[in-house]
Design an enzyme around this catalytic site. Structure first.
Site, PDB file in Angstrom:
ATOM      1  N   CYS A 122       3.682   3.459  12.709  1.00  0.00           N
ATOM      2  CA  CYS A 122       4.431   2.718  11.712  1.00  0.00           C
ATOM      3  C   CYS A 122       5.525   3.588  11.044  1.00  0.00           C
ATOM      4  O   CYS A 122       6.534   3.078  10.742  1.00  0.00           O
ATOM      5  CB  CYS A 122       3.634   2.003  10.869  1.00  0.00           C
ATOM      6  SG  CYS A 122       2.625   3.115   9.629  1.00  0.00           S
ATOM      7  N   CYS A 130       2.661  -0.774  13.561  1.00  0.00           N
ATOM      8  CA  CYS A 130       1.795   0.220  14.173  1.00  0.00           C
ATOM      9  C   CYS A 130       1.648   0.474  15.772  1.00  0.00           C
ATOM     10  O   CYS A 130       0.691   1.214  15.998  1.00  0.00           O
ATOM     11  CB  CYS A 130       0.463   0.094  13.472  1.00  0.00           C
ATOM     12  SG  CYS A 130       0.579   0.328  11.757  1.00  0.00           S
ATOM     13  N   LYS A 195     -10.187  -0.971   8.211  1.00  0.00           N
ATOM     14  CA  LYS A 195      -9.071  -0.980   7.445  1.00  0.00           C
ATOM     15  C   LYS A 195      -8.668  -2.367   7.451  1.00  0.00           C
ATOM     16  O   LYS A 195      -8.496  -3.105   8.204  1.00  0.00           O
ATOM     17  CB  LYS A 195      -8.023   0.092   8.160  1.00  0.00           C
ATOM     18  CG  LYS A 195      -6.686   0.178   7.402  1.00  0.00           C
ATOM     19  CD  LYS A 195      -5.627   0.957   8.146  1.00  0.00           C
ATOM     20  CE  LYS A 195      -4.225   0.838   7.417  1.00  0.00           C
ATOM     21  NZ  LYS A 195      -3.377   1.780   7.891  1.00  0.00           N
ATOM     22  N   ARG A 205       4.016   2.531   1.315  1.00  0.00           N
ATOM     23  CA  ARG A 205       4.871   2.015   2.438  1.00  0.00           C
ATOM     24  C   ARG A 205       6.161   2.509   1.923  1.00  0.00           C
ATOM     25  O   ARG A 205       7.236   2.812   2.595  1.00  0.00           O
ATOM     26  CB  ARG A 205       4.861   0.770   2.738  1.00  0.00           C
ATOM     27  CG  ARG A 205       3.614   0.497   3.583  1.00  0.00           C
ATOM     28  CD  ARG A 205       3.524  -0.993   4.032  1.00  0.00           C
ATOM     29  NE  ARG A 205       2.118  -1.374   4.480  1.00  0.00           N
ATOM     30  CZ  ARG A 205       1.639  -2.576   4.759  1.00  0.00           C
ATOM     31  NH1 ARG A 205       2.459  -3.438   4.564  1.00  0.00           N
ATOM     32  NH2 ARG A 205       0.345  -2.361   5.106  1.00  0.00           N
ATOM     33  N   LYS A 248     -11.252   1.594   4.090  1.00  0.00           N
ATOM     34  CA  LYS A 248      -9.849   1.427   3.263  1.00  0.00           C
ATOM     35  C   LYS A 248      -9.520   0.044   2.958  1.00  0.00           C
ATOM     36  O   LYS A 248      -9.513  -0.721   4.131  1.00  0.00           O
ATOM     37  CB  LYS A 248      -9.113   2.325   4.239  1.00  0.00           C
ATOM     38  CG  LYS A 248      -7.632   2.274   3.756  1.00  0.00           C
ATOM     39  CD  LYS A 248      -6.567   2.758   4.736  1.00  0.00           C
ATOM     40  CE  LYS A 248      -5.391   3.039   4.103  1.00  0.00           C
ATOM     41  NZ  LYS A 248      -4.195   3.251   5.216  1.00  0.00           N
ATOM     42  N   TYR A 313      -5.330  10.327  -3.922  1.00  0.00           N
ATOM     43  CA  TYR A 313      -4.079  11.081  -4.678  1.00  0.00           C
ATOM     44  C   TYR A 313      -4.367  11.627  -6.086  1.00  0.00           C
ATOM     45  O   TYR A 313      -3.629  12.403  -6.608  1.00  0.00           O
ATOM     46  CB  TYR A 313      -2.973   9.778  -4.873  1.00  0.00           C
ATOM     47  CG  TYR A 313      -2.636   9.385  -3.540  1.00  0.00           C
ATOM     48  CD1 TYR A 313      -1.746  10.288  -2.633  1.00  0.00           C
ATOM     49  CD2 TYR A 313      -3.207   8.178  -2.939  1.00  0.00           C
ATOM     50  CE1 TYR A 313      -1.291   9.199  -1.236  1.00  0.00           C
ATOM     51  CE2 TYR A 313      -3.125   7.575  -1.923  1.00  0.00           C
ATOM     52  CZ  TYR A 313      -1.868   8.097  -0.834  1.00  0.00           C
ATOM     53  OH  TYR A 313      -1.623   7.492   0.198  1.00  0.00           O
TER      54      TYR A 313
END
Ligand code: PBG
Length: 331
Positions: A122, A130, A195, A205, A248, A313
């Site tokens: 992607c 993807c 996912k 994104r 996820k 993160y």
């Protein structure tokens, strides 16, 4: 156990007592820190929706890795933003693609750091899907070949692990076979097994410039309403040779992490995705929550649900907090 013989509050009275009976511990060795790399030199583009994260050129990325490495974060996962996109995502499997170059530089600067690469199309396709688009649909089987090429080129550049995130059927097997045929039989695969098609990928994104130009990803990513299907998806990846299985996103899917943990005996990773991170940052910036406290609570909930590894993160901020608290306690 009945009141007043049993008083649960007895063991909550002091921090020393609480810490003796704490059932779950976070450790920096559980964390995987994501990075976005982009071509160029000296580039450090801040990501508005992900404070503290950037699009980094490889030279800057090398410098940014000093602290996470020194703090003992064992692994990073790399996403690439290519200089040009096309319909088949060719920069994704080019020897001189951005991820391939970054991996070579990172491994020569930090040989012991586990460098994981995201394997997907992607970021590299001009349509943002993807896989290969045919008749307005993402074609599964012709995509497998390209994914295997991406994984192989990452392996050839020195990646320590590949992580397919595309959700095509059969991709773990295709990648395993391609790696094995090329002498990379020792390279592990961390599969994005369950996912979900999630709104929580929004900030990512923007960061990776990978939003689909038409339609959405519902024909390949999982329906958020499904749980039994996650067990089937993970089971397929295990049969095809996955070494680590992933759920996820993380927080809206803690029940799935728990089920996967109990159904399989492989290491389980959970991806605490961009939107989960951004929500805490945004609320904190508004003064609505205590950021550090909510971050640690979110991370411990993911661990408590059964994840061995957390892609997050927050990794560096959490590592700082874990370590600075320990050094404060030892004073
Ligand atoms: C790409 C990929 C995505 C994420 C990881 N790999 C986005 C998507 O599926 O659109 C999301 C990670 C995040 O939101 O932090 N295949």
């Amino acid at each position: 156990m009945r009141f007043p013989e049993y008083r649960p509050r007895r063991m909550r009275r002091t921090e020393a007592l609480r810490s003796m009976v704490r059932e779950t511990q976070l450790n920096v060795r559980n964390f995987i820190l994501p990075f976005f790399c982009i071509a160029g030199k000296g580039v450090k583009n801040p990501l508005a929706s992900m404070p503290g994260h950037f699009q980094l050129s490889p030279d800057v990325l090398i410098k940014e890795l000093r602290e996470p490495v020194d703090r003992g974060i064992p692994a990073i996962i790399l996403f690439g933003i290519p200089s040009k996109k096309d319909s088949v995502g060719s920069e994704g499997y080019s020897k001189d693609g951005i991820v391939q170059r970054a991996v070579r530089q990172i491994k020569s600067a930090y040989p012991d750091l586990v460098v994981i690469t995201d394997v997907c199309l992607c970021e590299y396709t001009d349509h943002g899907h993807c896989g290969v688009v045919m008749n307005n649909d993402v074609d599964n089987d012709s995509t497998l070949d390209l994914l295997a090429r991406i994984a192989l080129s990452h392996a050839n550049s020195g990646a320590d692990m590949v992580a397919p995130s595309d959700m095509m059927d059969g991709r773990v097997g295709a990648i395993r076979e391609a790696l094995d045929e090329s002498g990379h039989e020792s390279l592990p695969i961390m599969a994005y097994s369950a996912k979900y098609c999630s709104g929580f990928y929004g900030p990512f994104r923007d960061a990776a410039q990978s939003a689909p130009k038409f339609g959405d990803r519902r024909s390949y990513q999982m329906d958020p309403a499904n749980s039994d299907e996650a067990i089937r998806e993970v089971g397929m990846d295990v049969d095809e040779g996955a070494d680590i299985i992933m759920v996820k996103p993380a927080l809206p899917y803690l029940d799935i992490i728990w089920r996967v943990r109990n159904a399989f005996d492989l290491p389980v990773a959970a991806y605490n995705v961009s939107g989960e991170f951004s929500m805490l940052k945004a609320a904190a910036q508004n003064g609505w929550i205590d950021y550090e406290r909510c971050m640690m609570e979110a991370l411990i909930s993911i661990k408590r649900a059964g994840a061995d590894l957390i892609i997050t993160y927050h990794a560096l901020e959490a590592a700082r907090l874990l370590q600075d608290n320990v050094s404060k306690r030892n004073k």
